[in-house]
Design a protein around this motif. Structure first.
Motif, mmCIF file in Angstrom:
data_model
loop_
_atom_site.group_PDB
_atom_site.id
_atom_site.type_symbol
_atom_site.label_atom_id
_atom_site.label_comp_id
_atom_site.label_asym_id
_atom_site.label_seq_id
_atom_site.Cartn_x
_atom_site.Cartn_y
_atom_site.Cartn_z
ATOM 1 N N GLN A 68 0.850 -1.189 0.000
ATOM 2 C CA GLN A 68 0.000 0.000 0.000
ATOM 3 C C GLN A 68 0.885 1.238 0.000
ATOM 4 N N SER A 69 0.387 2.289 -0.577
ATOM 5 C CA SER A 69 1.173 3.519 -0.614
ATOM 6 C C SER A 69 0.867 4.412 0.586
ATOM 7 N N TYR A 70 0.004 3.964 1.447
ATOM 8 C CA TYR A 70 -0.373 4.765 2.605
ATOM 9 C C TYR A 70 -0.107 4.008 3.895
ATOM 10 N N ASP A 71 -0.298 4.713 4.997
ATOM 11 C CA ASP A 71 -0.039 4.125 6.310
ATOM 12 C C ASP A 71 -1.166 3.178 6.712
ATOM 13 N N TYR A 72 -0.898 2.361 7.709
ATOM 14 C CA TYR A 72 -1.877 1.384 8.177
ATOM 15 C C TYR A 72 -1.709 1.184 9.679
ATOM 16 N N PRO A 73 -2.735 0.610 10.332
ATOM 17 C CA PRO A 73 -2.659 0.393 11.777
ATOM 18 C C PRO A 73 -1.955 -0.910 12.122
ATOM 19 N N ILE A 74 -1.689 -1.086 13.402
ATOM 20 C CA ILE A 74 -1.295 -2.389 13.914
ATOM 21 C C ILE A 74 -2.485 -2.929 14.705
ATOM 22 N N PHE A 75 -2.481 -4.198 14.975
ATOM 23 C CA PHE A 75 -3.575 -4.899 15.639
ATOM 24 C C PHE A 75 -3.107 -5.301 17.036
ATOM 25 N N ILE A 76 -3.838 -4.855 18.051
ATOM 26 C CA ILE A 76 -3.564 -5.281 19.427
ATOM 27 C C ILE A 76 -4.857 -5.876 19.956
ATOM 28 N N GLY A 77 -4.816 -7.139 20.329
ATOM 29 C CA GLY A 77 -6.030 -7.808 20.779
ATOM 30 C C GLY A 77 -5.833 -8.586 22.059
ATOM 31 N N THR A 78 -6.919 -8.734 22.804
ATOM 32 C CA THR A 78 -6.891 -9.526 24.035
ATOM 33 C C THR A 78 -7.626 -10.840 23.831
ATOM 34 N N THR A 79 -7.222 -11.834 24.592
ATOM 35 C CA THR A 79 -7.897 -13.133 24.560
ATOM 36 C C THR A 79 -7.765 -13.792 25.926
ATOM 37 N N ASN A 80 -8.760 -14.572 26.277
ATOM 38 C CA ASN A 80 -8.687 -15.338 27.521
ATOM 39 C C ASN A 80 -7.961 -16.660 27.313
#
Length: 173
Positions: free
Chosen positions: A148-160
């Motif tokens: 992609q030529s643009y910025d993107y997020p990172i993924f932070i997730g919780t789980t039990n």
């Protein structure tokens, strides 16, 4: 924040404190991760700069509270929800439709021109157990996102899930 966990979390240890600090650092690095990854010319090295972080542990350990605290530390618009509840992403009753809609939703969010981390709470065991879910999201997103030529997020997730695992091809990303 870490002192609060130290004071109120039963069974607190320095290893837990290190993980909390890692999550906070990851969230503050998030706006720069797409830039950092794009500046690395070697694809294998880039794949080792993860854009997915999972916070696992038993229920009631403070994972959701940590997500909320991180969200409030890094955002300036407090009218936006602190995080997305995984179970509320899809309203379908059918497991296959729910899986498809959730997978599409997460992939689309990861491809947005947005540097705020994607914070998702309560990721179920099926995300890690079903190769067509978490593994596919991680591998597909990681493989195409840097094009992609643009910025993107990172993924932070919780789980039990405290003992989740995935294939090496997904975990290295």
């Amino acid at each position: 924040l870490i002192k609060g966990y130290e004071k109120y979390l039963t069974n607190y240890s320095n290893d837990i404190g290190k993980k909390i600090f890692e999550i906070i650092l990851c969230a503050f690095t998030a706006p720069f991760m797409s830039y950092i990854r794009k500046s690395v010319s070697n694809n294998e090295t880039r794949q080792n700069l993860p854009i997915f972080l999972f916070i696992g542990g038993i229920g009631g350990a403070g994972k959701s509270s940590l997500l909320k605290a991180v969200s409030r530390m890094i955002k300036d618009d407090h009218s936006i929800k602190d995080f997305i509840n995984y179970g509320a992403i899809s309203k379908h009753n059918s497991p296959s439709q729910k899986t498809t809609e959730t997978k599409t939703y997460i992939k689309n969010l990861m491809r947005e021109n947005n540097v705020f981390p994607l914070l998702i709470d309560e990721i179920p065991p099926t995300f890690f157990e079903n190769k067509n879910m978490g593994e596919e999201i991680i591998k597909e997103t990681s493989n195409i996102i840097d094009e992609q030529s643009y910025d993107y997020p990172i993924f932070i997730g919780t789980t039990n899930c405290s003992n989740y695992s995935m294939e090496y091809s997904a975990t290295r990303r």
